[in-house]
Write an enzyme that holds these catalytic residues in place. Structure first.
Site, PDB file in Angstrom:
ATOM      1  N   HIS A  76      13.734  53.038  16.415  1.00  0.00           N
ATOM      2  CA  HIS A  76      12.711  54.038  16.095  1.00  0.00           C
ATOM      3  C   HIS A  76      11.303  53.502  16.019  1.00  0.00           C
ATOM      4  O   HIS A  76      10.377  54.265  15.747  1.00  0.00           O
ATOM      5  CB  HIS A  76      13.033  54.713  14.760  1.00  0.00           C
ATOM      6  N   LYS A 110       1.478  64.437   8.529  1.00  0.00           N
ATOM      7  CA  LYS A 110       2.460  63.396   8.842  1.00  0.00           C
ATOM      8  C   LYS A 110       2.298  62.331   7.775  1.00  0.00           C
ATOM      9  O   LYS A 110       1.351  62.370   6.999  1.00  0.00           O
ATOM     10  CB  LYS A 110       2.219  62.824  10.242  1.00  0.00           C
ATOM     11  N   ARG A 111       3.221  61.373   7.706  1.00  0.00           N
ATOM     12  CA  ARG A 111       3.036  60.284   6.759  1.00  0.00           C
ATOM     13  C   ARG A 111       1.674  59.622   6.979  1.00  0.00           C
ATOM     14  O   ARG A 111       1.174  59.569   8.105  1.00  0.00           O
ATOM     15  CB  ARG A 111       4.168  59.255   6.908  1.00  0.00           C
ATOM     16  N   LYS A 163      -1.282  55.876  12.577  1.00  0.00           N
ATOM     17  CA  LYS A 163      -1.403  57.301  12.899  1.00  0.00           C
ATOM     18  C   LYS A 163      -2.868  57.762  12.906  1.00  0.00           C
ATOM     19  O   LYS A 163      -3.193  58.838  13.373  1.00  0.00           O
ATOM     20  CB  LYS A 163      -0.581  58.138  11.930  1.00  0.00           C
ATOM     21  N   THR A 202       7.581  63.881  16.292  1.00  0.00           N
ATOM     22  CA  THR A 202       8.305  65.153  16.428  1.00  0.00           C
ATOM     23  C   THR A 202       7.462  66.291  15.870  1.00  0.00           C
ATOM     24  O   THR A 202       7.643  67.440  16.258  1.00  0.00           O
ATOM     25  CB  THR A 202       9.658  65.121  15.681  1.00  0.00           C
ATOM     26  N   LYS A 209       6.913  70.410  17.111  1.00  0.00           N
ATOM     27  CA  LYS A 209       6.947  71.629  16.293  1.00  0.00           C
ATOM     28  C   LYS A 209       5.681  72.446  16.507  1.00  0.00           C
ATOM     29  O   LYS A 209       5.729  73.671  16.636  1.00  0.00           O
ATOM     30  CB  LYS A 209       7.069  71.275  14.806  1.00  0.00           C
TER      31      LYS A 209
HETATM   32  C1  LIG Z   1       8.365  66.701  11.529  1.00  0.00           C
HETATM   33  C2  LIG Z   1       8.095  66.072  10.230  1.00  0.00           C
HETATM   34  C3  LIG Z   1       7.642  64.755  10.171  1.00  0.00           C
HETATM   35  C4  LIG Z   1       7.354  63.927  11.408  1.00  0.00           C
HETATM   36  O1  LIG Z   1       6.021  64.134  11.784  1.00  0.00           O
HETATM   37  P1  LIG Z   1       5.275  63.157  12.835  1.00  0.00           P
HETATM   38  O2  LIG Z   1       3.998  63.865  13.102  1.00  0.00           O
HETATM   39  O3  LIG Z   1       6.145  63.098  14.046  1.00  0.00           O
HETATM   40  O4  LIG Z   1       5.106  61.862  12.161  1.00  0.00           O
HETATM   41  C5  LIG Z   1       7.411  64.201   8.937  1.00  0.00           C
HETATM   42  N1  LIG Z   1       7.615  64.901   7.806  1.00  0.00           N
HETATM   43  C6  LIG Z   1       8.021  66.175   7.821  1.00  0.00           C
HETATM   44  C7  LIG Z   1       8.202  66.908   6.536  1.00  0.00           C
HETATM   45  C8  LIG Z   1       8.288  66.804   9.036  1.00  0.00           C
HETATM   46  O5  LIG Z   1       8.721  68.077   9.042  1.00  0.00           O
END
Ligand SMILES: *Cc1c(COP(=O)(O)O)cnc(C)c1O
Length: 834
Positions: free
Chosen positions: A377, A568-569, A574, A676, A680
């Site tokens: 990952h 995101k985190r 990032k 991911t 979304k």
């Molecule tokens: C989808 C999702 C992530 C992943 O987000 P990235 O932008 O791909 O880092 C992290 N936390 C939550 C709660 C999510 O739904």
């Protein structure tokens, strides 16, 4: 009064299980709800707790799942076909109630039944806790995969840990992150089913003993260990309207009765209870680190606990169905390892097969290397797990012996392939030599697996060119790519009911199962009336998001503005910092009156920082301080708003994704394995501004370059720039960036908090900045200007939005799981019969 002729033998006969199907109609559902509420939970009109209506409804729905769960289990047993197990230290499932209703197709009936009782479904559903048994993308991927496996009727079981405390709750106080424990199980979890009958005993510590038996075989025993019980809790995972209900099995640690008895008899009751606590600590808390290793002994305990319990469970099931003959085991079973966290499974499967089931090394190894598959990952070096050999020796002595043996045999193979290449043997060894030798978990996973995959095309490419190059030279066929996906049930049908209705009316309802159908929207992008409806739905979703932001952050987001979102985190790679630099740049433009052709903008940033990650916490503080200064300044009214939304989690993303216009995916190229969140947003009609990183590349390929705001260095560009990176030269040569840095360095955003942003500011000017923030500033600002210009042309923007959703079919986790199954698992779907 028993007699010898009494037919009762305390084993229920089949009629116990002969129940009529439960009602899926409003009245039947409402009746069950009433019964649970009043009779099972004993609530009456004096009860004002909002929790019990939720609980009664959850149990009502769980009953419906239970019927289908049993049939699914039996069908899998009867089919006798191959099964897969998804091993993950994280499952970020999100709320279960609305997902169960959607997948069981009772959402309408439940709403109606409750309405007749004077209750509002949405209000009841809002009382469900959002279980956060994962950090971010990796844990949420596991959850999306389970949904897809059930929807595709694949016999796949998830195995994880039942953490008492999930991901911490994030508060923001005076602009800073404050962590609060998440005791999500306090009121119980109505979705789980305890299965004490499948409890397993897990060994830790002790030592090994070997002897030679009568047949001359060496038998090794792991003795004097301190054992811990693993008690499984099953969570139902419903497929989409197909009567399949798969299982997520989560292990809870419990003390054995015997090990505290000794203490107890020695008269030290408190010590014995303390030991019980020590055992139960294993599953007490999720480690809150995203993309960085932790190195704590308890974490290794968690990893082994999951691996050992899950493998024992699978072998128990195997013996139940096939007896103790393991010759077909590899043909009929497969373990998918979600990152290296469960990689100790490779050695633990060997151990159980040899020491507990009497197989020879050769047989056991053949089974192991045809059964394990590993998903990588991340490329970040700080995330690559290594464990000190001394810790292994102390905690898992027998497992370490097996790792050494695997390594010795593996290095002999390397030596055969590259005679005399000692350096290669050193590089590829499972043990990193040095003052404090380490076990390289990724290498253990690769050597023990028949498949190794990355999670986006670029990531898989970079893996075999870099980190895993030697292994790719040795076994090229093992390596493959599986680009991530997300489930369209939760991330479109459930979270965006407005859009769901429009899609159903326009292209029918098959898209929920077959997301490629969304491509049929493409011609409708040219239909002005359709665009108007699309726009209206987006505006309604923006209104809902704005309501949330107003309530939680106290910031008003006008609906005519671009909703520009990065959630995101929080991590340097990032580059939330780059986003902040852009916000400050916009603020500077407003202050100098440079606002011709302005597009009003609302910037929303959210995400949790690992509690020990100082830089990430500083970035959160900076976002909050910049937001305060910008929002307070009267000149920004109607032009710019900034908010940091606390406690980013699955249920919050379900409100955010549908209400977003512009999706920020701005990581340093080559660092985000896939992403991911990007998928979304795309599914919900947001347009991406992003770098050529992770799955962004594939998103852009699908939607076309004209429907994506691209900027920044490529992954190769980043690497070649490293040798002559001069951020101070870049700043000096770019007046806009110079202004941003000047304002930051003047302390404008930390007037009474001297020095609090020194580290973040310095990182931009650091010639060794691994994330090259300054290098991409100019490109980012220009891409943002293009986005603003596109937004001002509403017809153009809405067309782009429609095309983004229309081309998102590729990012359904159904497609991803289809590929895992075709290339790695090779399972046959099983439809539950009766
Ligand atoms: C989808 C999702 C992530 C992943 O987000 P990235 O932008 O791909 O880092 C992290 N936390 C939550 C709660 C999510 O739904």
């Amino acid at each position: 009064m028993s007699s010898l002729t009494n037919p009762i033998k305390n084993q229920p006969n089949d009629s116990v299980f002969d129940l009529p199907p439960l009602s899926m109609e409003p009245e039947g559902l409402a009746n069950d709800f009433k019964r649970y509420y009043a009779h099972t939970f004993g609530r009456d009109r004096d009860c004002h707790s909002a929790y019990y209506p939720y609980k009664a409804l959850a149990i009502t729905l769980r009953d419906r799942l239970m019927e289908r769960w049993k049939v699914t289990r039996q069908s899998y047993d009867e089919a006798g076909s191959k099964r897969a197990y998804y091993l993950s230290l994280e499952f970020l499932m999100g709320r279960a109630l609305s997902n169960a209703m959607l997948n069981l197709e009772v959402d309408g009936a439940v709403e109606k039944g409750l309405y007749n009782l004077g209750l509002e479904l949405e209000e009841i559903a809002s009382n469900e806790p959002d279980p956060g048994l994962g950090n971010g993308g990796l844990g949420r991927l596991a959850a999306c995969f389970l949904d897809s496996c059930a929807s595709l009727q694949l016999p796949v079981r998830g195995y994880g840990l039942r953490y008492e405390y999930g991901m911490f709750r994030q508060l923001v106080e005076n602009g800073e992150q404050v962590e609060e424990p998440d005791h999500w199980l306090r009121d119980g979890n109505p979705w789980e089913l305890e299965r004490p009958e499948f409890t397993q005993r897990i060994q830790f510590g002790g030592r090994t003993e070997s002897y030679t038996d009568q047949k001359g075989r060496t038998i090794v025993q792991w003795v004097d260990s301190h054992d811990v019980l693993a008690v499984p809790y099953d969570i139902p995972v419903p497929g989409y309207r197909n009567n399949t209900v798969n299982t997520l099995r989560l292990w809870k640690a419990a003390a054995t009765d015997d090990f505290d008895l000794d203490e107890f008899n020695a008269g030290s009751y408190p010590e014995s209870v303390a030991q019980k606590n020590a055992a139960e600590h294993i599953t007490m808390v999720l480690y809150p680190n995203d993309a960085s290793e932790n190195g704590k002994e308890l974490r290794l305990r968690q990893q082994f606990f999951l691996a050992s319990a899950s493998i024992k469970d699978v072998l128990r099931d195997w013996i139940r169905l096939h007896g103790a003959d393991f010759s077909r085991f590899a043909e009929l079973n497969c373990f998918q390892l979600n990152d290296t966290h469960p990689a100790v499974s490779v050695a633990e499967l060997m151990r159980q097969l040899m020491d507990e089931h009497g197989l020879e090394w050769g047989e056991a190894w053949n089974i192991t290397r045809h059964t394990m598959a590993y998903t990588n990952h991340t490329l970040l070096p700080e995330a690559l797990e290594r464990w000190p050999v001394r810790l292994f020796r102390q905690l898992l002595p027998r497992v370490l012996e097996i790792i050494f043996e695997i390594n010795a045999r593996f290095l002999a193979e390397v030596a055969l392939r590259w005679p005399g290449d000692i350096d290669r043997q050193r590089r590829m060894s499972l043990i990193e030599e040095g003052y404090d030798p380490q076990v390289r978990m990724a290498y253990l996973a690769i050597v023990g697996s028949y498949s190794v995959n990355g999670v986006a095309a670029l990531h898989s490419e970079l893996l075999i060119e870099g980190l895993f190059r030697d292994f790719h030279d040795l076994w090229p066929a093992k390596f493959n790519n599986k680009t991530n996906g997300v489930t369209p049930r939760r991330w479109l049908a459930q979270c965006n009911p407005g859009l769901r209705t429009l899609l159903d009316e326009t292209i029918g309802t098959d898209w929920v199962r077959d997301l490629d159908q969304l491509a049929r929207l493409v011609p409708h992008a040219e239909d002005a009336a359709f665009r108007e409806r699309w726009h209206q739905i987006k505006q309604d979703n923006k209104a809902q998001l704005a309501e949330h932001v107003a309530e939680i952050c106290g910031v008003n987001f006008p609906l005519d503005a671009i909703f520009d979102v990065q959630v995101k985190r929080i991590h340097e790679y990032k580059r939330q910092l780059l986003n902040v630099l852009h916000v400050i740049h916009l603020y500077n433009r407003i202050k100098r009156g440079d606002t011709a052709n302005w597009a009003p903008r609302c910037v929303l940033i959210g995400g949790k920082a690992a509690p020990g990650y100082v830089m990430a916490k500083q970035i959160i503080r900076l976002v909050n301080n910049v937001a305060r200064v910008v929002n307070m300044d009267p000149s920004t009214e109607g032009l710019l708003r900034v908010a940091f939304v606390p406690d980013y989690r699955v249920s919050l993303m379900e409100v955010i994704a549908p209400g977003t216009d512009l999706s920020e995916q701005i990581s340093t190229a080559g660092k985000e394995a896939s992403g991911t969140g990007n998928m979304k947003f795309m599914m919900n009609g947001a347009i991406t501004i992003g770098t050529l990183d992770g799955a962004n590349i594939e998103i852009r390929d699908q939607v076309g370059e004209e429907n994506f705001f691209l900027f920044g260095l490529t992954a190769a560009g980043v690497e070649s720039r490293r040798h002559h990176y001069d951020p101070n030269g870049i700043i000096a040569g770019d007046p806009a960036l110079m202004d941003v840095m000047n304002l930051l360095e003047s302390g404008h955003f930390n007037q009474f908090e001297g020095g609090v942003f020194d580290q973040v500011i310095l990182s931009v000017r650091n010639p060794h900045d691994p994330w090259m923030t300054a290098a991409d500033f100019r490109g980012y600002i220009e891409a943002q200007e293009q986005a603003a210009a596109a937004y001002r042309d509403r017809e153009r923007w809405v067309r782009m939005s429609i095309l983004n959703a229309a081309r998102s079919g590729h990012f359904s986790s159904d497609r991803t799981i289809g590929e895992y199954n075709r290339d790695i698992w090779r399972l046959t779907p099983v439809a539950p019969g009766r």
